[in-house]
Design a protein around this motif. Structure first.
Motif, PDB file in Angstrom:
ATOM      1  N   LEU A  11       0.831  -1.212   0.000  1.00 14.11           N
ATOM      2  CA  LEU A  11       0.000   0.000   0.000  1.00 14.11           C
ATOM      3  C   LEU A  11       0.865   1.262   0.000  1.00 14.11           C
ATOM      4  CD1 LEU A  11      -2.751   1.441   0.261  1.00 14.11           C
ATOM      5  CD2 LEU A  11      -2.612   1.044   2.732  1.00 14.11           C
ATOM      6  N   GLY A  12       1.695   1.404   1.029  1.00 13.46           N
ATOM      7  CA  GLY A  12       2.423   2.660   1.198  1.00 13.46           C
ATOM      8  C   GLY A  12       3.838   2.670   0.653  1.00 13.46           C
ATOM      9  N   ILE A  14       6.456   1.669   2.197  1.00 14.31           N
ATOM     10  CA  ILE A  14       7.463   2.005   3.213  1.00 14.31           C
ATOM     11  C   ILE A  14       7.733   0.836   4.172  1.00 14.31           C
ATOM     12  CG2 ILE A  14       7.260   4.518   3.165  1.00 14.31           C
ATOM     13  CD1 ILE A  14       5.424   4.250   5.677  1.00 14.31           C
ATOM     14  N   ARG A  16       6.228  -3.175   3.890  1.00 13.30           N
ATOM     15  CA  ARG A  16       6.349  -4.524   3.347  1.00 13.30           C
ATOM     16  C   ARG A  16       7.127  -4.595   2.036  1.00 13.30           C
ATOM     17  NH1 ARG A  16       0.066  -5.533   3.355  1.00 13.30           N
ATOM     18  NH2 ARG A  16       0.237  -3.279   3.010  1.00 13.30           N
ATOM     19  N   TYR A 124       0.706  -0.681  11.932  1.00 14.81           N
ATOM     20  CA  TYR A 124       0.178  -0.246  13.233  1.00 14.81           C
ATOM     21  C   TYR A 124       0.557  -1.172  14.390  1.00 14.81           C
ATOM     22  CZ  TYR A 124      -2.408   3.110  10.476  1.00 14.81           C
ATOM     23  OH  TYR A 124      -2.722   4.130   9.620  1.00 14.81           O
TER      24      TYR A 124
HETATM   25  P1  4NP Z   1       3.021  -0.817   3.699  1.00 11.50           P
HETATM   26  O1  4NP Z   1       2.483  -0.309   5.119  1.00 11.50           O
HETATM   27  O2  4NP Z   1       1.831  -0.842   2.776  1.00 11.50           O
HETATM   28  O3  4NP Z   1       3.537  -2.166   4.026  1.00 11.50           O
HETATM   29  O4  4NP Z   1       4.079   0.172   3.273  1.00 11.50           O
HETATM   30  C1  4NP Z   1       1.728   0.847   5.289  1.00 11.50           C
HETATM   31  C2  4NP Z   1       2.339   2.058   5.360  1.00 11.50           C
HETATM   32  C3  4NP Z   1       1.589   3.210   5.580  1.00 11.50           C
HETATM   33  C4  4NP Z   1       0.219   3.102   5.700  1.00 11.50           C
HETATM   34  C5  4NP Z   1      -0.392   1.884   5.607  1.00 11.50           C
HETATM   35  C6  4NP Z   1       0.367   0.748   5.400  1.00 11.50           C
HETATM   36  N1  4NP Z   1      -0.541   4.260   5.942  1.00 11.50           N
HETATM   37  O5  4NP Z   1      -1.757   4.134   6.095  1.00 11.50           O
HETATM   38  O6  4NP Z   1       0.011   5.367   5.982  1.00 11.50           O
END
Ligand code: 4NP
Length: 152
Positions: A11-12, A14, A16, A124
């Motif tokens: 998603l982000g 940053i 996974r 989270y």
């Molecule tokens: P990622 O984790 O998808 O593994 O990078 C997340 C990073 C940020 C957010 C959600 C998931 N966010 O809601 O900001």
């Protein structure tokens, strides 16, 4: 250009997928497999940011080099990469929704190469969630390379 060009997507971009990118590159290097790996997010919230500090410390703990700047998926990714691997089903649905007609990449859940399980979002939670993501990335990298290049 390497025959195998893989884009890991969450998603982000940053937590996974930068870890997945780093782990897959490292596992491939150790197996002697030539590969290009990148990662991105379906969302742009964190574009330009470094990976989350918990992702960086988990990679460092395991001696996996990590260096990435977050970016959002773009149309050209669907033809530049041979495989686009989604961390979870929500990411996969978003990719399917935006993929252009001329897509040449295989777009799949990364877990489809192992057990069909998603990589749960650790954002989270605590550090243990990041260690679990790391262990999952190792298993997923090995099963992906087993399937696409055979046992090397
Ligand atoms: P990622 O984790 O998808 O593994 O990078 C997340 C990073 C940020 C957010 C959600 C998931 N966010 O809601 O900001």
């Amino acid at each position: 250009m390497s025959d195998l060009r893989v884009l890991i997507v969450c998603l982000g971009n940053i937590c996974r997928s930068p870890m997945g990118e780093s782990v897959l590159r490292d596992v491939a290097l150790k197996r002697g497999v030539s590969i290009v790996v990148d990662s991105c997010g379906t969302a742009a919230y964190h574009a330009g940011e470094d990976p989350d500090g918990r992702t960086v410390s988990t990679c460092k703990k395991h001696n996996v080099p990590i260096n990435h700047s977050a970016r959002q998926i773009q149309t050209s990714d669907f033809t530049e990469f041979t495989h686009i691997l989604a961390a979870d089903e929500s990411n996969l649905r978003n990719l399917e929704r935006i993929k252009p007609k001329n897509t040449t990449a295989e777009v799949q859940l990364w877990g489809s190469y192992l057990d069909n399980k998603p990589i749960p979002d650790p954002y989270y939670g605590g550090m243990n969630g990041f260690e679990e993501v790391y262990q999952q990335c190792i298993a997923l990298s090995n099963s992906f390379l087993d399937k696409v290049v055979g046992e090397t």
